[in-house]
Write an enzyme that holds these catalytic residues in place. Structure first.
Site, PDB file in Angstrom:
ATOM      1  N   LYS A 137       0.823  -1.208   0.000  1.00  0.00           N
ATOM      2  CA  LYS A 137       0.000   0.000   0.000  1.00  0.00           C
ATOM      3  C   LYS A 137       0.858   1.259   0.000  1.00  0.00           C
ATOM      4  O   LYS A 137       0.532   2.253  -0.663  1.00  0.00           O
ATOM      5  CB  LYS A 137      -0.919   0.007   1.226  1.00  0.00           C
ATOM      6  CG  LYS A 137      -1.710   1.306   1.387  1.00  0.00           C
ATOM      7  CD  LYS A 137      -2.664   1.256   2.555  1.00  0.00           C
ATOM      8  CE  LYS A 137      -3.413   2.587   2.688  1.00  0.00           C
ATOM      9  NZ  LYS A 137      -4.471   2.546   3.711  1.00  0.00           N
ATOM     10  N   HIS A 279      -4.994 -31.127 -33.045  1.00  0.00           N
ATOM     11  CA  HIS A 279      -6.015 -30.142 -32.689  1.00  0.00           C
ATOM     12  C   HIS A 279      -6.934 -30.672 -31.586  1.00  0.00           C
ATOM     13  O   HIS A 279      -8.146 -30.565 -31.672  1.00  0.00           O
ATOM     14  CB  HIS A 279      -6.815 -29.733 -33.923  1.00  0.00           C
ATOM     15  CG  HIS A 279      -5.956 -29.289 -35.070  1.00  0.00           C
ATOM     16  ND1 HIS A 279      -4.951 -28.349 -34.916  1.00  0.00           N
ATOM     17  CD2 HIS A 279      -5.938 -29.657 -36.368  1.00  0.00           C
ATOM     18  CE1 HIS A 279      -4.360 -28.166 -36.084  1.00  0.00           C
ATOM     19  NE2 HIS A 279      -4.926 -28.950 -36.981  1.00  0.00           N
TER      20      HIS A 279
END
Length: 515
Positions: A137, A279
């Site tokens: 932060k 594929h």
């Protein structure tokens, strides 16, 4: 005043080198806790224990160490606010310039086979995430490091700029937030599984760390990257690439499809098996008395489609099988292991990607698909079926050999895109109809591809037959046994046709659609 660094790490990799550089090269003071302080002290690096710095001892068996205003005040203070500086001075708090934190090994703990809930809970870090979040932060005023692979870059920033750049601090803060995000996800997922392992959670989180930026996605205009879930590499993140070009997005998709199908044939009781995919669909799958025989059968099942394909094997790759594979162009080979002689053979095909993955049955737990505005989650289709659970619905009963062939065909059919039809004989695929818009079309493709091989062969369908036409066309081609899930309102028509034509038909009661 010297700059101050707080070091508190579970993973001690690179700790001593970092600490020595901070002190000797950049004159940092170091505060540290527990085992981290001990490692630094043993290396002769001056360090102040957190308990000495705060004036408050570690308590609750080490559960409370860094949760103190002198720590978090030094982390969260903004250097640009006079009132923050006044608070620091009034409470004798030094601003902290560097926070180095990584967390208790929660994921490694729950990965142990004998882990208890108590052990898992005890490895939930509290102080570490608090420091990470506070530091992230306040990244405009300090740097936070949560991974040893950041240490060298941080030191280089000091050498080049005196202080880390804004961009570097921001990127480190981002890494810190992702680290705690992934950590919390692992904890929440584990606790949910303990409470209700049979259902999917009300909240589902997904976080990953990038393993590799890929050249592109399915097509060259699409960006893509490969991410690992969790801190411990598993699955493809744990695979070893022995040789070949960089893996592509499509390679990884195909490899996962190959892993899933070969996982059907793992185990000491299974014969050598080979699968050739293109594929994501298998174009040839076979079992054999030897690995080379299994591969050659799988390749011959559709040698045209096998060109440029992916090969998966369920045994350690030997030189004879490797030699057979070098006779054609392949994209990737995945095996559980590869002996030295086979590596020497494959080295002649330097562009061929060869990977070893010891645990080909690693599994995925859940599968995800993205949709607009969200995603879908389902448990993996990893059901292990037994022929004794099936229902023979025809007058003609299957022999033991036919049941074994039906099981083989069914295992392959599970991994073919719907609508799926698979024709097999002698534990070898002869014809595969994949991804068709109707089952009649899929059957037509599979039967035509199998040709004369259909005589005495087996047919598997991933869905029921809504009409008896596919049964009749299969029997006309020579098919003698059919396995399908059953469940159509017109099952009686298909059963009657099978009885009329002398074909064995078995219902599994389970379907395996692959959309």
């Amino acid at each position: 005043m010297a700059r101050l660094a707080l070091l508190s790490v579970s993973d001690k990799t690179g700790l001593v080198d970092l600490g020595r550089s901070l002190v000797e090269e950049f004159q940092f003071d170091i505060i540290s806790s527990g085992g981290t302080a001990k490692v630094l002290q043993e290396a002769g690096i001056p360090v102040t224990k957190v308990s000495d710095y705060t004036g408050f001892p570690e308590i609750l068996g080490g559960r409370v160490k860094t949760l103190h205003p002198r720590v978090h005040g030094g982390i969260l203070a903004r250097r640009d606010l006079p009132e923050h500086q006044q608070d620091l001075e009034a409470n004798e708090i030094r601003p902290i310039d560097l926070v180095v934190v990584n967390l208790y090994p929660f994921e490694a703990t729950i990965a142990k086979a004998d882990v208890t809930l108590a052990d898992a809970v005890e490895n939930i870090d509290i102080g570490g995430p608090a420091m990470l979040r506070a530091s992230a932060k306040n990244f405009q005023h300090l740097t936070v490091l949560c991974n040893p692979n950041q240490y060298a870059d941080y030191l280089e920033q000091l050498r080049q700029h005196g202080d880390p750049s804004f961009e570097f601090r921001r990127d480190c803060a981002t890494a810190g937030f992702w680290h705690t995000c992934q950590y919390d996800r692992a904890i929440a997922t584990y606790l949910n599984q303990q409470a209700n392992s049979d259902s999917l959670p009300e909240q589902f989180g997904l976080a990953g760390s990038q393993i590799q930026a890929l050249r592109y996605g399915e097509n060259p205009h699409q960006k893509a990257a490969w991410y690992q879930v969790g801190q411990t590499p598993r699955g493809w993140g744990a695979a070893e690439k022995l040789q070949g070009k960089e893996l592509s997005y499509n390679n990884l998709v195909d490899l996962e499809a190959a892993r899933r199908i070969i996982a059907e044939f793992l185990g000491d009781d299974q014969p050598p098996a080979a699968a050739v995919l293109k594929h994501t669909n298998p174009c040839g799958v076979a079992l054999g008395e030897s690995l080379v025989q299994a591969y050659e059968r799988a390749f011959a099942a559709d040698s045209v489609s096998a060109f440029g394909g992916i090969v998966a094997l369920n045994r350690c790759l030997d030189a004879e099988t490797a030699t057979a594979m070098t006779k054609t162009f392949l994209e990737c080979v995945i095996v559980p292991d590869c002996d030295a002689a086979a590596r020497e053979v494959l080295a002649k095909k330097s562009k061929l990607r060869v990977l070893t993955l010891a645990d080909l049955n690693v599994g995925t737990g859940e599968t995800l698909k993205a949709i607009a505005g969200g995603f879908l989650v389902q448990t993996a289709d990893d059901l292990v079926e037994q022929t004794q659970d099936w229902q023979v619905v025809t007058e003609k009963q299957p022999t033991l050999q036919e049941l074994e062939e039906l099981l083989f065909a069914w295992k392959v059919c599970k991994h073919v895109k719907s609508n799926a039809i698979v024709v097999t004989k002698d534990r070898t695929t002869l014809g595969i109809g994949a991804g068709q818009m109707n089952r009649v079309g899929a059957a037509k493709i599979a039967l035509e591809q199998a040709g004369e091989g259909c005589q005495g062969a087996t047919l598997a369908s991933d869905g029921f037959f809504p009409f008896d036409d596919s049964v009749r066309s299969a029997a006309a081609a020579g098919i003698t046994a059919i396995v399908q899930p059953g469940g159509s309102i017109r099952d009686k028509d298909s059963i009657a046709a099978a009885n009329e034509l002398g074909v064995v038909m078995v219902f599994t009661g389970v379907r395996h659609f692959l959309h």
